[in-house]
Design a protein around this motif. Structure first.
Motif, mmCIF file in Angstrom:
data_model
loop_
_atom_site.group_PDB
_atom_site.id
_atom_site.type_symbol
_atom_site.label_atom_id
_atom_site.label_comp_id
_atom_site.label_asym_id
_atom_site.label_seq_id
_atom_site.Cartn_x
_atom_site.Cartn_y
_atom_site.Cartn_z
ATOM 1 N N UNK A 268 0.832 -1.198 0.000
ATOM 2 C CA UNK A 268 0.000 0.000 0.000
ATOM 3 C C UNK A 268 0.868 1.249 0.000
ATOM 4 N N UNK A 269 0.390 2.290 -0.674
ATOM 5 C CA UNK A 269 1.110 3.559 -0.679
ATOM 6 C C UNK A 269 0.922 4.238 0.672
ATOM 7 N N UNK A 270 2.003 4.697 1.255
ATOM 8 C CA UNK A 270 1.994 5.353 2.561
ATOM 9 C C UNK A 270 1.460 6.781 2.396
ATOM 10 N N UNK B 249 9.913 16.620 10.036
ATOM 11 C CA UNK B 249 10.030 15.876 11.292
ATOM 12 C C UNK B 249 8.810 14.978 11.492
ATOM 13 N N UNK B 250 7.634 15.496 11.145
ATOM 14 C CA UNK B 250 6.419 14.679 11.203
ATOM 15 C C UNK B 250 6.558 13.475 10.269
ATOM 16 N N UNK B 251 7.099 13.726 9.083
ATOM 17 C CA UNK B 251 7.316 12.644 8.122
ATOM 18 C C UNK B 251 8.203 11.552 8.723
ATOM 19 N N UNK B 252 9.287 11.962 9.393
ATOM 20 C CA UNK B 252 10.161 10.981 10.024
ATOM 21 C C UNK B 252 9.442 10.151 11.075
ATOM 22 N N UNK B 253 8.580 10.813 11.870
ATOM 23 C CA UNK B 253 7.821 10.086 12.891
ATOM 24 C C UNK B 253 6.824 9.131 12.258
ATOM 25 N N UNK B 254 6.175 9.558 11.171
ATOM 26 C CA UNK B 254 5.215 8.706 10.477
ATOM 27 C C UNK B 254 5.904 7.464 9.922
ATOM 28 N N UNK B 255 7.082 7.651 9.351
ATOM 29 C CA UNK B 255 7.787 6.524 8.718
ATOM 30 C C UNK B 255 8.201 5.463 9.729
ATOM 31 N N UNK B 256 8.472 5.880 10.962
ATOM 32 C CA UNK B 256 8.874 4.908 11.978
ATOM 33 C C UNK B 256 7.733 3.961 12.349
ATOM 34 N N UNK C 199 4.900 3.404 10.178
ATOM 35 C CA UNK C 199 4.149 2.925 9.022
ATOM 36 C C UNK C 199 4.471 1.460 8.722
ATOM 37 N N UNK C 200 3.418 0.703 8.365
ATOM 38 C CA UNK C 200 3.623 -0.705 8.009
ATOM 39 C C UNK C 200 4.349 -0.825 6.673
ATOM 40 N N UNK C 201 4.032 0.060 5.744
ATOM 41 C CA UNK C 201 4.703 0.086 4.434
ATOM 42 C C UNK C 201 5.152 1.522 4.174
ATOM 43 N N UNK C 202 6.261 1.946 4.802
ATOM 44 C CA UNK C 202 6.672 3.352 4.728
ATOM 45 C C UNK C 202 7.048 3.789 3.318
ATOM 46 N N UNK C 203 6.813 5.070 3.048
ATOM 47 C CA UNK C 203 7.207 5.641 1.755
ATOM 48 C C UNK C 203 8.716 5.538 1.579
ATOM 49 N N UNK C 204 9.453 5.849 2.640
ATOM 50 C CA UNK C 204 10.914 5.729 2.641
ATOM 51 C C UNK C 204 11.310 4.821 3.802
ATOM 52 N N UNK C 205 11.554 3.542 3.558
ATOM 53 C CA UNK C 205 11.957 2.644 4.639
ATOM 54 C C UNK C 205 13.214 3.159 5.344
ATOM 55 N N UNK C 206 13.172 3.146 6.677
ATOM 56 C CA UNK C 206 14.310 3.658 7.435
ATOM 57 C C UNK C 206 15.573 2.843 7.165
ATOM 58 N N UNK C 207 15.403 1.592 6.750
ATOM 59 C CA UNK C 207 16.573 0.773 6.430
ATOM 60 C C UNK C 207 17.360 1.373 5.268
#
Length: 474
Positions: free
Chosen positions: A210-212, A255-262, A264-272
């Motif tokens: 799914x698109x984040x 900063x909100x984006x960074x918190x959302x990505x942590x 999210x089940x299918x993040x737009x930008x995986x932290x890995x």
């Protein structure tokens, strides 16, 4: 037909020659990327003619560039990920179609509103085509010499296109009309649209996550606010409340984006991906490379027109040697990477660019300085292209094919932000040093200070990508 993608790319140590099909794929993708690069600068010289022809107030002319920059930079990361999920070729072709139509509309515009809408659409098309095209390029060539060669040619043509745009815009405006700065895109886009489906294969994952949407919304709005703040600061000064407010809003949203990505089940930008040193250091090198070289063109345009009293067309033609330098750098960067490694290429290119930029501190008020300018910009273009190709190779290496759209989206975002940041920063330095009503000597003094800062930034990039990266890798 969708192709299954490997979980991790396998570097190629034997394939060093392009097949016939790969040559055709490379040609089609390079033509598209060159056209997009030309689009960044082709209207700069034509702005006064557009203003007179369509009745733009002088203070509103900047929106012709700002409308493009906002949409191009704000949506590039989103479209890079969309390309991974729904098909890179599909998005590439759709973006080219939008670019062709919006260019036609812009060329036929009869009022400011239509022209601004066309520029927004051109920016959105650029945000879609650039990362999708780069992802198609990286997935069409295996990691190793072939990909490095392809990225080198791509980088050379993109930088040459940026320079060619300034020259072409002046020629078309002087000989025909500013409208041809738009019309020139139409046959090129149509040609690529006709050729691409037969030679470029679709590339997308078999399983589409799914698109984040929360991540997409927060990062897009954050980038839009950031780019607007940078552009506004370049026009109204860094103390302008609207510029500062936009920059602050952009920072909060990111900063909100960074918190959302942590979460999210299918993040737009995986932290890995963001934890990969190659991605982080590669994008840092790219940010500095684009920030410094594009802003140097702005500084030297000021010098040529305000100090040496060149016409806009003559100033644009003077940058032809910079284009030649970038072509030479792009054509030889892959060999340098093969011989010395990516990190050594980044450091070498940065040192060459810094030395060439520092040489411009010797520019004076006489036309005899033109020889120094031409030599320094040629050499600096070679060095800058070494950095840009090294940046692209580093930022896209070691990632599976399914994440190449994301990687190239990040790289394109870095490129757009670097281009956007450079001119406001250097403009503010010149204005602070030269004063409100500068004479030619005052402009020269301001340009010299900005050139010094520019060279220092390049050295910061050398230290960061060379020594600090070595320490973290050890």
């Amino acid at each position: 037909m969708a192709t299954a993608e490997a979980t991790k790319p396998q570097p190629s140590t034997t394939a060093r020659k392009l097949t016939k099909r790969q040559r055709i794929v490379l040609l089609v993708l390079l033509v598209a990327q060159f056209m997009l690069a030309v689009d960044f600068s082709i209207l700069n010289v034509a702005l006064p003619a557009i203003g007179a022809g369509l009745g733009f107030p002088l203070g509103e002319l900047q929106w012709i560039g700002t409308a493009f920059a906002l949409s191009a930079a704000g949506f590039t990361l989103l479209f890079g990920r969309v390309a991974d999920l729904f098909g890179r070729r599909r998005l590439f072709l759709a973006g080219l179609a939008v670019l062709g139509v919006s260019s036609l509309v812009g060329g036929l515009a009869t009022g400011p509103g239509v022209l601004i809408a066309a520029r927004v659409a051109q920016g959105l098309a650029t945000a879609a085509v650039t990362p999708a095209g780069l992802a198609l390029l990286t997935t069409s060539f295996p990691e190793g010499p072939l990909r490095e060669r392809a990225l080198g040619l791509n980088g050379a043509l993109m930088s040459a296109g940026f320079t060619a745009g300034a020259v072409l815009g002046g020629v078309l405006t002087d000989l025909l009309s500013w409208r041809w700065a738009f019309f020139v895109n139409v046959p090129v886009a149509l040609g690529v649209l006709l050729a691409a489906p037969g030679v470029i294969r679709e590339s997308r994952p078999d399983v589409r996550p799914k698109l984040d949407l929360p991540g997409a919304l927060s990062v897009t709005l954050g980038l839009l606010a950031l780019v607007y703040g940078l552009t506004r600061a370049g026009l109204a000064g860094w103390a302008d409340p609207l510029a500062l407010g936009a920059l602050a809003l952009g920072a909060v949203l990111l900063l909100v984006f960074g918190a959302v990505e942590r979460r999210a089940a299918a993040p737009l930008v995986p932290l890995s991906v963001l934890r990969r040193r190659s991605v982080v250091w590669g994008n840092l090198a790219g940010l500095i490379a684009f920030l410094t070289e594009t802003s140097l063109v702005f500084l030297l345009t000021l010098y040529l027109q305000e100090v040496l009293d060149f016409s806009a067309l003559a100033a644009g033609l003077s940058f032809g040697v910079l284009g030649l330098g970038t072509v030479l750098g792009g054509a030889t960067a892959a060999r340098l990477i093969a011989a010395t490694g990516t990190r050594a290429t980044l450091v070498t290119g940065g040192l060459v660019q810094a030395a060439a930029t520092a040489a411009l501190l010797l520019l004076g008020q006489g036309h005899s300085s033109l020889g120094l300018l031409l030599v320094a910009t040629f050499v600096g273009g070679v060095g800058n292209m070494f950095v840009i190709v090294g940046f692209m190779v580093t930022a896209t290496s070691g990632l599976p094919d399914r994440e190449q759209g994301l990687a190239t989206g990040l790289a394109t975002m870095t490129q757009q932000i670097g281009i956007t940041m450079g001119t406001p920063v250097m403009s503010a330095i010149v204005a602070a040093r030269a004063g409100a009503h500068p004479s030619a000597p005052a402009v020269l003094d301001g340009v010299a200070l900005a050139v010094l800062v520019n060279a220092a930034l390049v050295l910061v990039g050398v230290l960061a990508t060379g020594f600090l990266r070595r320490r973290t890798d050890s």
